[in-house]
Write a protein that holds these residues in place. Structure first.
Motif, short mmCIF file in Angstrom:
data_model
loop_
_atom_site.label_atom_id
_atom_site.label_comp_id
_atom_site.label_asym_id
_atom_site.label_seq_id
_atom_site.Cartn_x
_atom_site.Cartn_y
_atom_site.Cartn_z
N GLU A 138 0.89 -1.21 0.14
CA GLU A 138 0.00 -0.02 0.17
C GLU A 138 1.05 1.27 0.06
N GLN A 139 1.81 1.26 0.87
CA GLN A 139 2.73 2.44 0.95
C GLN A 139 3.49 2.58 -0.65
N ARG A 140 4.11 1.46 -0.93
CA ARG A 140 4.69 1.60 -2.41
C ARG A 140 3.69 2.20 -3.22
N ASP A 141 2.68 1.89 -3.43
CA ASP A 141 1.65 2.43 -4.08
C ASP A 141 1.42 3.66 -4.00
N ALA A 142 1.40 4.25 -2.70
CA ALA A 142 0.97 5.53 -2.44
C ALA A 142 2.20 6.47 -2.76
N LEU A 143 3.54 6.07 -2.63
CA LEU A 143 4.52 6.65 -3.03
C LEU A 143 4.48 6.90 -4.52
N SER A 144 4.37 5.89 -5.34
CA SER A 144 4.37 5.64 -6.69
C SER A 144 3.30 6.68 -7.20
N SER A 145 2.17 6.60 -6.87
CA SER A 145 1.08 7.32 -7.52
C SER A 145 1.29 9.14 -7.12
N SER A 146 2.09 9.14 -5.89
CA SER A 146 2.41 10.64 -5.62
C SER A 146 3.20 10.91 -6.45
N ILE A 147 4.46 10.36 -6.92
CA ILE A 147 5.20 10.53 -8.03
C ILE A 147 4.77 10.94 -9.13
N GLY A 148 3.86 9.96 -9.62
CA GLY A 148 3.15 9.99 -10.94
C GLY A 148 2.34 11.22 -11.15
N ARG A 149 1.61 11.76 -9.93
CA ARG A 149 1.02 13.15 -9.96
C ARG A 149 1.78 14.14 -10.30
N TYR A 150 2.88 13.93 -9.33
CA TYR A 150 3.91 15.29 -9.45
C TYR A 150 4.68 15.31 -10.96
N ALA A 151 4.97 14.31 -11.62
CA ALA A 151 5.42 14.30 -12.73
C ALA A 151 4.22 14.84 -13.96
N THR A 152 3.09 14.18 -13.63
CA THR A 152 2.17 14.83 -14.69
C THR A 152 1.70 16.30 -14.43
N ALA A 153 1.76 16.62 -13.26
CA ALA A 153 1.77 18.20 -13.08
C ALA A 153 2.81 19.06 -13.83
N LEU A 154 4.09 18.54 -13.65
CA LEU A 154 5.15 19.33 -14.27
C LEU A 154 4.98 19.46 -15.82
#
Lengths: 240, 240
Positions: A131-147
């Motif tokens: 669950e934590q790995r997914d949370a980190l992963s999707s957080s990074i994904g959102r950040y990249a998408t926002a950039l």
DNA sequence: CGCGGCATTGACGCTACTCAAACTAGGTGG
DNA sequence: CCACCTAGTTTGAGTAGCGTCAATGCCGCG
């Protein structure tokens, strides 16, 4: 003094902890987050939190206040790359890139409260469960998408579109943290910050904002913004 | 046919493998890269390699040719987010973000040759040694830094500055891959691509380029670019 | 030889910039 | 409680940079 501070700052009662990347781990016993927290820091408004060129060995979450990442160019120009809102890591990159040398600086917009961790500790927490790995992963994904979205905004949208996109991005991010009521939220940016984030000038931002007010798109008073017509704002953001 | 293809495509003789993220692993015996490679693909120019919204389960390296990442907006507008040059992963993000949903599409500029791997396999390779982890990490770091730089370019630089920065970025990335001789390199972009990457129009890019030629900054002929005065180009990029 | 894809050029217009001045509100000290 | 100060907002006049549109030129290729 210290013990009182620790108690009122207890992680399991932190409203934002639930929405941070380490949210899933936050309530365990013993409380891993609180155990590993190295310090809580308070920083005044308009301070440099991290300077360009630094290689931080700690990672902090923003518990209270707003900050932003900025790059300074020659000749009094600056670009705001992104904003940091409560619940964000100040420097998400440092969880992915070892010894990341900051290509920008981080500055506080309002007074801040930060919770500091050793990068290694946080990595362990954040990779401890699926669950934590997914949370980190999707957080990074959102950040990249926002950039990436920011790049298309700056390259191909006009002033109204850029500002509307910025407002929508912030609304979305704050909403995930329960910091929006009825499309209204804290909004500590001065027009100067909007300008530096959207690549415009303060004067022009002012004109666009008053246009948006006249059109009943938003209600912006100092430190607080309300989206009055969400659907239309989305349309304006998309078309502009 | 197949066996011949495999032999001429052998990883240990691939000039670019050495510069890819998995460079350090490339020469081991047995050859992990070659063993795990699922396929080699050839793709024509101007094709969609990955479509917006996809969630790829494979990761590919670009062995030959150029591609770019683009976001299409309403009304025939598009923004080129970044270019993919030989030795790059087509989608570095997918090594960091599980099930990354593409917020843009990837398109070929020239005919391409791709080497495909399962994401899990590549992750294993790329995390197998300390050296590999560092290579991945710094590759991600450079990518993130480039995205941020692009944001400040678009937000706060004028046309000359943006184009100069783009040229310098490409030169730098190609140089790390030994694809630059004496500041000259393959340059398959049409003016339209430069325009869509810098947020300008083709017409204006044309004017800026001819200005840069007149000033003996660059020598740009179809498919090839030479930087004539590197120091001055850096200065122009910084000031503009 | 003619076509298609780019590059180039010109005339003109608009968006957003520049610079400067006036205004407003919140905070502070007398 | 007022006068003042400061930070920020608002407004105006003039302008530059880049966009738009359309015509023309160039060159390789079938």
């Amino acid at each position: 003094m210290d013990s009182i501070a620790v108690k009122t700052d207890a992680c399991e009662r932190c409203a934002l902890g639930a929405f941070a990347v380490y949210g899933p781990t936050r309530l365990g016993t013993p409380n891993q987050i609180e155990l590993r927290r190295l310090s809580i820091r308070h920083i005044g408004a308009r301070q440099i939190v991290l300077a360009e060129g630094e290689v931080p060995d700690r990672i902090s979450t923003l518990r209270m206040g707003w900050a932003f990442r900025q790059k300074e160019l020659s000749g009094r120009r600056r670009q705001i790359l992104s904003f940091v809102v409560p619940g964000d890591f100040i420097l998400l990159e440092s969880l992915v890139v070892a010894k990341y040398r900051l290509p920008y600086s981080v500055k506080s917009l309002t007074p801040l409260t930060l919770c500091d961790f050793a990068i290694g500790d946080m990595l362990q927490i954040v990779q401890s469960t699926e669950e934590q790995r997914d949370a980190l992963s999707s957080s990074i994904g959102r950040y990249a998408t926002a950039l990436n979205r920011r790049i298309s905004d700056l390259g191909r949208r006009n002033a109204v579109g850029r500002i509307a996109q910025l407002i929508l991005e912030l609304e979305g991010r704050l909403a995930r943290r329960n910091l929006v009521q009825n499309h209204a939220f804290e909004f500590p940016l001065r027009q100067e910050h909007i300008a530096d984030a959207t690549g415009l000038t303060g004067a022009h931002v002012n004109r666009v904002l008053s246009e948006m007010r006249k059109n009943d798109l938003i209600d912006l008073v100092p430190r607080r913004l309300r989206i009055l017509d969400y659907e239309r704002l989305v349309r304006v953001a998309e078309e502009g």
